[in-house]
Design an enzyme around this catalytic site. Structure first.
Site, PDB file in Angstrom:
ATOM      1  N   VAL A 141       0.854  -1.038  -0.133  1.00 60.44           N
ATOM      2  CA  VAL A 141      -0.459   0.178  -0.100  1.00 60.44           C
ATOM      3  C   VAL A 141       0.837   1.756   0.307  1.00 60.44           C
ATOM      4  O   VAL A 141       0.060   2.629  -0.264  1.00 60.44           O
ATOM      5  CB  VAL A 141      -1.040   0.117   0.677  1.00 60.44           C
ATOM      6  CG1 VAL A 141      -2.013  -0.913   0.736  1.00 60.44           C
ATOM      7  CG2 VAL A 141      -0.335   0.208   2.385  1.00 60.44           C
ATOM      8  N   SER A 170      -3.781   6.008  16.730  1.00 59.21           N
ATOM      9  CA  SER A 170      -4.352   5.377  17.814  1.00 59.21           C
ATOM     10  C   SER A 170      -3.735   6.385  19.183  1.00 59.21           C
ATOM     11  O   SER A 170      -3.670   7.411  18.624  1.00 59.21           O
ATOM     12  CB  SER A 170      -2.245   4.502  17.622  1.00 59.21           C
ATOM     13  OG  SER A 170      -2.244   4.398  18.521  1.00 59.21           O
ATOM     14  N   TYR A 210       6.333   6.397  13.691  1.00 61.43           N
ATOM     15  CA  TYR A 210       4.395   5.601  14.117  1.00 61.43           C
ATOM     16  C   TYR A 210       3.691   7.514  14.734  1.00 61.43           C
ATOM     17  O   TYR A 210       2.492   7.048  14.430  1.00 61.43           O
ATOM     18  CB  TYR A 210       4.166   4.654  14.781  1.00 61.43           C
ATOM     19  CG  TYR A 210       3.045   3.959  15.080  1.00 61.43           C
ATOM     20  CD1 TYR A 210       2.666   2.861  14.488  1.00 61.43           C
ATOM     21  CD2 TYR A 210       2.786   4.609  16.358  1.00 61.43           C
ATOM     22  CE1 TYR A 210       1.517   2.318  14.858  1.00 61.43           C
ATOM     23  CE2 TYR A 210       1.009   3.479  16.789  1.00 61.43           C
ATOM     24  CZ  TYR A 210       0.897   2.805  15.551  1.00 61.43           C
ATOM     25  OH  TYR A 210      -0.506   2.151  16.043  1.00 61.43           O
ATOM     26  N   ALA A 218       3.540   9.964  14.647  1.00 63.28           N
ATOM     27  CA  ALA A 218       2.987  11.458  12.987  1.00 63.28           C
ATOM     28  C   ALA A 218       2.145  10.513  12.581  1.00 63.28           C
ATOM     29  O   ALA A 218       1.436  11.945  11.871  1.00 63.28           O
ATOM     30  CB  ALA A 218       4.892  11.326  12.383  1.00 63.28           C
ATOM     31  N   LYS A 225       0.573   8.663  12.361  1.00 66.07           N
ATOM     32  CA  LYS A 225      -1.649   8.236  13.987  1.00 66.07           C
ATOM     33  C   LYS A 225      -1.982  10.260  13.870  1.00 66.07           C
ATOM     34  O   LYS A 225      -2.758  10.522  14.183  1.00 66.07           O
ATOM     35  CB  LYS A 225      -1.110   7.464  15.293  1.00 66.07           C
ATOM     36  CG  LYS A 225      -0.554   6.025  14.557  1.00 66.07           C
ATOM     37  CD  LYS A 225      -1.221   5.489  13.450  1.00 66.07           C
ATOM     38  CE  LYS A 225      -1.415   4.466  13.395  1.00 66.07           C
ATOM     39  NZ  LYS A 225      -1.973   3.246  12.336  1.00 66.07           N
ATOM     40  N   ILE A 285      -4.079  -3.596  21.585  1.00 68.43           N
ATOM     41  CA  ILE A 285      -4.377  -4.375  21.379  1.00 68.43           C
ATOM     42  C   ILE A 285      -3.999  -5.310  20.934  1.00 68.43           C
ATOM     43  O   ILE A 285      -3.159  -5.660  20.458  1.00 68.43           O
ATOM     44  CB  ILE A 285      -5.508  -3.895  20.583  1.00 68.43           C
ATOM     45  CG1 ILE A 285      -6.345  -2.306  20.743  1.00 68.43           C
ATOM     46  CG2 ILE A 285      -6.956  -4.990  19.374  1.00 68.43           C
ATOM     47  CD1 ILE A 285      -7.213  -2.608  21.975  1.00 68.43           C
TER      48      ILE A 285
HETATM   49  N1  LIG Z   1      -1.900  -3.316  17.721  1.00 69.30           N
HETATM   50  C1  LIG Z   1      -2.697  -2.272  18.824  1.00 69.30           C
HETATM   51  O1  LIG Z   1      -2.018  -2.360  19.851  1.00 69.30           O
HETATM   52  C2  LIG Z   1      -2.551  -1.127  18.305  1.00 69.30           C
HETATM   53  C3  LIG Z   1      -2.956   0.291  18.487  1.00 69.30           C
HETATM   54  C4  LIG Z   1      -3.308   1.544  18.075  1.00 69.30           C
HETATM   55  C5  LIG Z   1      -3.440   1.538  17.084  1.00 69.30           C
HETATM   56  N2  LIG Z   1      -3.312   0.110  15.692  1.00 69.30           N
HETATM   57  C6  LIG Z   1      -3.355   0.602  15.237  1.00 69.30           C
HETATM   58  O2  LIG Z   1      -4.519  -0.746  13.959  1.00 69.30           O
HETATM   59  C7  LIG Z   1      -4.117  -0.790  12.857  1.00 69.30           C
HETATM   60  C8  LIG Z   1      -3.758  -2.933  12.627  1.00 69.30           C
HETATM   61  O3  LIG Z   1      -2.461  -2.938  13.750  1.00 69.30           O
HETATM   62  P1  LIG Z   1      -2.568  -4.508  13.807  1.00 69.30           P
HETATM   63  O4  LIG Z   1      -2.629  -4.273  15.434  1.00 69.30           O
HETATM   64  O5  LIG Z   1      -4.263  -5.383  12.960  1.00 69.30           O
HETATM   65  O6  LIG Z   1      -1.611  -4.942  12.974  1.00 69.30           O
HETATM   66  P2  LIG Z   1      -1.005  -6.315  12.272  1.00 69.30           P
HETATM   67  O7  LIG Z   1       1.261  -6.357  12.320  1.00 69.30           O
HETATM   68  O8  LIG Z   1      -1.556  -7.184  13.223  1.00 69.30           O
HETATM   69  O9  LIG Z   1      -1.279  -5.842  11.112  1.00 69.30           O
HETATM   70  C9  LIG Z   1      -0.908  -5.149   9.643  1.00 69.30           C
HETATM   71  C10 LIG Z   1      -1.692  -5.513   8.881  1.00 69.30           C
HETATM   72  O10 LIG Z   1      -0.810  -4.678   7.840  1.00 69.30           O
HETATM   73  C11 LIG Z   1      -0.442  -5.368   6.397  1.00 69.30           C
HETATM   74  N3  LIG Z   1       1.159  -4.940   5.926  1.00 69.30           N
HETATM   75  C12 LIG Z   1       1.781  -4.215   6.467  1.00 69.30           C
HETATM   76  N4  LIG Z   1       2.383  -3.394   5.914  1.00 69.30           N
HETATM   77  C13 LIG Z   1       1.942  -3.305   4.607  1.00 69.30           C
HETATM   78  C14 LIG Z   1       1.941  -3.084   3.508  1.00 69.30           C
HETATM   79  N5  LIG Z   1       2.957  -2.142   2.861  1.00 69.30           N
HETATM   80  N6  LIG Z   1       1.300  -3.141   2.489  1.00 69.30           N
HETATM   81  C15 LIG Z   1       0.234  -3.969   1.994  1.00 69.30           C
HETATM   82  N7  LIG Z   1      -0.143  -4.832   3.742  1.00 69.30           N
HETATM   83  C16 LIG Z   1       0.783  -4.658   4.284  1.00 69.30           C
HETATM   84  C17 LIG Z   1       0.504  -7.138   7.452  1.00 69.30           C
HETATM   85  O11 LIG Z   1       0.715  -7.638   6.662  1.00 69.30           O
HETATM   86  C18 LIG Z   1      -0.654  -7.180   8.923  1.00 69.30           C
HETATM   87  O12 LIG Z   1      -1.023  -7.992   7.759  1.00 69.30           O
HETATM   88  C19 LIG Z   1      -2.581  -0.731  12.471  1.00 69.30           C
HETATM   89  O13 LIG Z   1      -2.901   0.529  12.104  1.00 69.30           O
HETATM   90  C20 LIG Z   1      -2.037  -0.203  13.566  1.00 69.30           C
HETATM   91  O14 LIG Z   1      -1.435   0.936  14.031  1.00 69.30           O
HETATM   92  C21 LIG Z   1      -3.088  -1.317  16.782  1.00 69.30           C
END
Ligand SMILES: NC(=O)c1ccc[n+]([C@@H]2O[C@H](COP(=O)([O-])OP(=O)(O)OC[C@H]3O[C@@H](n4cnc5c(N)ncnc54)[C@H](O)[C@@H]3O)[C@@H](O)[C@H]2O)c1
Length: 253
Positions: free
Chosen positions: A63, A146, A160, A162, A164, A193
């Site tokens: 992406v 986030s 990160y 920046a 968010k 999470i």
């Molecule tokens: N897990 C947490 O605690 C948390 C907290 C706050 C915000 N978030 C946000 O929630 C969202 C999802 O997080 P998550 O915990 O499910 O993460 P995750 O690492 O489980 O999933 C991220 C997904 O993005 C895909 N990905 C990574 N780079 C990519 C690229 N260049 N092109 C296409 N796909 C790509 C990965 O293959 C993966 O399937 C993110 O934006 C993260 O910043 C997560």
């Protein structure tokens, strides 16, 4: 079924939160397009969801590339017959040895990658989706921010934080630009999470978060998905430009 006539696209759809969002929309009857960067897992997930009777389309894309986003977007909209709801969920938070690098340590390449994946992708997919939504005079966009985009959080690095914070700015700006077309734009700000993203930091860090979280535990991907479905639903039709913490009372921004 709240979303039985809706087509949804989710980026980062194979990850912990992304897949929970996909499954929550499918459970409510939506057709769902999944974008991620793992062709093998993507094909397997597509097969698995189709065998359960769901209408889904997986498209592999890095992406951070507009061309790859465009190809994935076109493949999905052709298959699903359009787009009603876009969830800009993809996000990465690189660490080195479990630690966020500081400004003088961070390779510019790592900075650029995080900006491209977390922030540029939201622009690319929103840029592609909005002409369809404007034509439909309806649409829902949900950006995955986030709490680290709202408050200082020493677990993540500046790139990160920046991106968010940038997603919060985009949420407000796009809400203002798109309101006249009956398109709402909202954001989610999860706390900690339980997903594979958390495996990149030492356990003590997650334990420290739990101790300072009002509800005394980490969140689940399903709890983030519930909030996402609220913003996408008719119940949220007069809500736009908002970012909701889904953090159990951690940081309380
Ligand atoms: N897990 C947490 O605690 C948390 C907290 C706050 C915000 N978030 C946000 O929630 C969202 C999802 O997080 P998550 O915990 O499910 O993460 P995750 O690492 O489980 O999933 C991220 C997904 O993005 C895909 N990905 C990574 N780079 C990519 C690229 N260049 N092109 C296409 N796909 C790509 C990965 O293959 C993966 O399937 C993110 O934006 C993260 O910043 C997560």
């Amino acid at each position: 079924m709240k979303f039985s006539n809706k087509a949804v696209i989710v980026s980062g759809a194979l990850g912990g939160i992304g897949l929970a969002i996909v499954e929550a929309f499918l459970a409510e009857g939506a057709r769902v397009g999944l974008i991620d960067l793992n062709a093998v897992d993507g094909a397997e997930q597509e097969k698995h969801l189709k065998s359960a009777g769901h209408r889904v389309k997986y498209a592999n894309a890095d992406v951070s590339s507009f061309e790859e986003c465009k190809a994935a977007f076109e493949a999905i909209t052709a298959e699903l017959g359009g787009i009603d709801i876009l969830v800009n969920n993809v996000g990465i938070s690189p660490k080195t040895g479990g630690r966020a690098l500081r400004v003088w340590e961070m390779p510019p390449k790592e900075w650029e990658t995080v900006i491209s994946v977390n922030l540029n992708s939201a622009f690319y997919l929103t840029h592609l989706a909005t002409p369809h939504m404007i034509q439909n005079k309806a649409g829902r966009i949900i950006n995955m921010s986030s709490v680290a985009g709202k408050a200082y959080c020493d677990i993540v690095a500046a790139h990160y934080a920046a991106t968010k914070a940038g997603l919060i700015g985009l949420t407000r700006h796009w809400a203002a630009e798109l309101g006249e077309f009956n398109i709402t734009v909202n954001g989610l700000a999860p706390g900690r999470i339980s997903t594979p993203l958390l495996a990149t930091v030492p356990r003590e860090i997650n334990d420290a978060v739990t101790r300072t979280t009002a509800l005394g535990r980490l969140g689940t991907p399903e709890e983030v998905a519930d909030a996402c479905l609220f913003f996408a639903s008719d119940q949220a039709r007069f809500v736009t430009g908002q970012v909701l913490d889904v953090a159990g009372g951690w940081l309380m921004t």
